[in-house]
Design a protein around this motif. Structure first.
Motif, mmCIF file in Angstrom:
data_model
loop_
_atom_site.group_PDB
_atom_site.id
_atom_site.type_symbol
_atom_site.label_atom_id
_atom_site.label_comp_id
_atom_site.label_asym_id
_atom_site.label_seq_id
_atom_site.Cartn_x
_atom_site.Cartn_y
_atom_site.Cartn_z
ATOM 1 N N PHE A 33 10.489 71.509 45.521
ATOM 2 C CA PHE A 33 9.271 70.888 46.048
ATOM 3 C C PHE A 33 9.623 69.482 46.530
ATOM 4 C CE2 PHE A 33 7.883 74.068 43.012
ATOM 5 C CZ PHE A 33 6.809 74.677 43.654
ATOM 6 N N VAL A 34 9.686 69.309 47.838
ATOM 7 C CA VAL A 34 10.001 68.006 48.427
ATOM 8 C C VAL A 34 8.694 67.282 48.727
ATOM 9 C CG1 VAL A 34 11.142 66.821 50.333
ATOM 10 C CG2 VAL A 34 12.095 68.968 49.455
ATOM 11 N N GLY A 35 8.593 66.022 48.337
ATOM 12 C CA GLY A 35 7.373 65.264 48.571
ATOM 13 C C GLY A 35 6.517 65.191 47.320
ATOM 14 N N LEU A 36 5.244 64.915 47.510
ATOM 15 C CA LEU A 36 4.307 64.768 46.394
ATOM 16 C C LEU A 36 3.386 65.977 46.351
ATOM 17 C CD1 LEU A 36 3.393 60.992 46.838
ATOM 18 C CD2 LEU A 36 5.033 61.992 45.227
ATOM 19 N N TRP A 37 3.484 66.728 45.267
ATOM 20 C CA TRP A 37 2.709 67.958 45.129
ATOM 21 C C TRP A 37 1.748 67.834 43.956
ATOM 22 C CZ3 TRP A 37 3.194 72.683 47.869
ATOM 23 C CH2 TRP A 37 4.175 72.674 48.859
ATOM 24 N N MET A 78 14.561 83.263 52.397
ATOM 25 C CA MET A 78 14.058 81.934 52.056
ATOM 26 C C MET A 78 12.598 81.812 52.473
ATOM 27 S SD MET A 78 15.249 78.160 53.443
ATOM 28 C CE MET A 78 16.818 78.078 52.583
ATOM 29 N N PHE A 79 11.753 81.434 51.514
ATOM 30 C CA PHE A 79 10.352 81.159 51.784
ATOM 31 C C PHE A 79 10.236 79.665 52.058
ATOM 32 C CE2 PHE A 79 6.012 80.174 50.114
ATOM 33 C CZ PHE A 79 5.281 80.949 50.997
ATOM 34 N N PHE A 80 9.827 79.321 53.283
ATOM 35 C CA PHE A 80 9.783 77.915 53.719
ATOM 36 C C PHE A 80 8.342 77.568 54.052
ATOM 37 C CE2 PHE A 80 10.239 74.759 57.255
ATOM 38 C CZ PHE A 80 10.775 73.730 56.487
ATOM 39 N N TYR A 81 7.834 76.520 53.392
ATOM 40 C CA TYR A 81 6.421 76.172 53.530
ATOM 41 C C TYR A 81 6.300 74.669 53.763
ATOM 42 C CZ TYR A 81 1.391 76.295 52.391
ATOM 43 O OH TYR A 81 0.022 76.217 52.429
ATOM 44 N N THR A 130 7.152 69.724 51.349
ATOM 45 C CA THR A 130 7.743 70.972 51.810
ATOM 46 C C THR A 130 8.260 71.762 50.610
ATOM 47 O OG1 THR A 130 8.421 69.978 53.908
ATOM 48 C CG2 THR A 130 9.587 71.970 53.225
ATOM 49 N N LEU A 131 8.024 73.068 50.633
ATOM 50 C CA LEU A 131 8.581 73.971 49.634
ATOM 51 C C LEU A 131 9.728 74.756 50.258
ATOM 52 C CD1 LEU A 131 8.637 75.638 46.970
ATOM 53 C CD2 LEU A 131 6.927 77.133 48.025
#
Length: 355
Positions: A82-86, A44-47, A53-54
């Motif tokens: 994609f969580v939030g505003l990107w 899992m790539f967590f950013y 947050t990705l």
């Protein structure tokens, strides 16, 4: 392995599933679902950032005979969340960070099966080099009363549900000792439809799927003490999924599948699910018989399954393809991606993934 800064790679199942729970992701994102696959390492790539947050889990697979890898989402649905505003610039920035990691790890291709209910293909279009809407799927909303859900079935399907009841068909949850019977019926069903070998899941796959690490159950249709049809249902935080189905071809006249689907939806609603995803057909054709059957349970509930693909190392990709096609020239006519993973023993006329 490349050292990451703000972002991190997650392999630990506990940390992985804590994020799945925190962000209320679907069952297809759980570590146990990734662990069903026999090839590849779940990663899992967590950013995390101040604006969003990705979360992007995938399978990192070695390419036999080389130092290269590729990544893919498992059978089912997934892809980056994609969580939030990107903004597009922010997506491009994190994408570049991810590509730097892929370059260091010699990851040469990426394949994503986007989630029809989460609609992550909308931002995923800016993540992948190419995206394609592959086929329609069917989703039944479960927020209305069960009677209203039944009322959304086509007239013929409602008639078939009543016929199954009159014939004495009953539906129940199977006991673990009855899973072998389901597997037998499932393989009969695959034989009937001349399915590709990749759909003949191994005994180990079924064992892990039904081991209790995932919220899954087998529903069976029974007549005169005999199991004549069944399905595996997966449950997430909000959605239920019709995962695999099977039936005795000689008993279809009593319409066990229609009653099975009705009960599947009732149980999903009882468990608090807001929608039931039935999947799609076996092709992209709008007249596909399996798709039309599923639409008979909710004509207006159309969703779509899309895939995303990226070639991350053009030179290595072309080199692997040349070697592969020299050995298997019949794959030239197939549309499989990546080419070097074309399943030679079962090249289909469609040459494409289906849901």
């Amino acid at each position: 392995m490349m050292s990451l800064s703000d972002e991190r790679l997650i392999h630990d199942p506990t940390e992985w599933d804590a994020l799945v729970s925190q962000y209320r992701l679907d069952c297809y994102y759980e570590h146990a679902y990734f662990a069903l696959e026999e090839v590849g390492i779940p990663e899992m790539f967590f950013y995390p950032t101040e604006f969003g947050t990705l979360i992007y889990p995938y399978l990192k697979r070695p390419i036999d005979g080389t130092s290269y890898h590729d990544i893919t989402t498992p059978y089912g649905y997934g892809g980056p969340i994609f969580v939030g505003l990107w903004s597009l610039d922010q997506i491009r920035e994190v994408r570049q960070r991810f590509l730097d990691y892929c370059r260091a790890e010699q990851i040469i291709t990426e394949t994503i099966r986007f989630h029809p209910l989460l609609q992550n293909v909308e931002l995923g279009r800016h993540w992948c080099r190419s995206t394609q809407r592959l086929q329609a799927t069917v989703t039944v909303e479960l927020t209305d009363s069960y009677e209203a859900i039944l009322g959304g079935f086509s007239k013929m399907t409602r008639r078939n549900v009543r016929k199954a009841v009159r014939e004495g068909v009953t539906i129940r949850v199977a006991a673990p000792t009855e899973y072998e019977k389901f597997k037998h019926l499932y393989r009969l069903t695959m034989d009937k439809h001349e399915a590709a070998p990749r759909y003949y899941f191994t005994d180990e796959y079924f064992k892990q799927l039904l081991s209790g690490t995932l919220d899954a159950e087998v529903l069976v249709a029974e007549l005169n003490g005999h199991i004549i049809a069944g399905c595996i249902v997966l449950y997430g935080s909000r959605f239920a999924h019709y995962h695999l189905g099977a039936s005795d071809p000689s008993q279809l006249k009593v319409r066990p599948n229609q009653l099975l689907f009705a009960e599947m939806m009732r149980r999903a609603k009882e468990k608090g699910m807001v929608a039931m995803h039935l999947g799609g057909g076996t092709s992209q054709d709008a007249s596909d018989s399996l798709l039309l059957y599923k639409r008979s349970f909710s004509e207006g509930a159309h969703t779509f399954f899309s895939i995303g693909t990226s070639i991350l190392d053009e030179v290595a990709y072309e080199q692997l393809n040349r070697t592969f096609l020299t050995q298997y020239p019949s794959a030239n006519d197939c549309k499989w991606f990546p080419v070097y993973r074309t399943p030679i023993r079962h090249l289909s006329s469609r040459g494409e993934e289906t849901s």
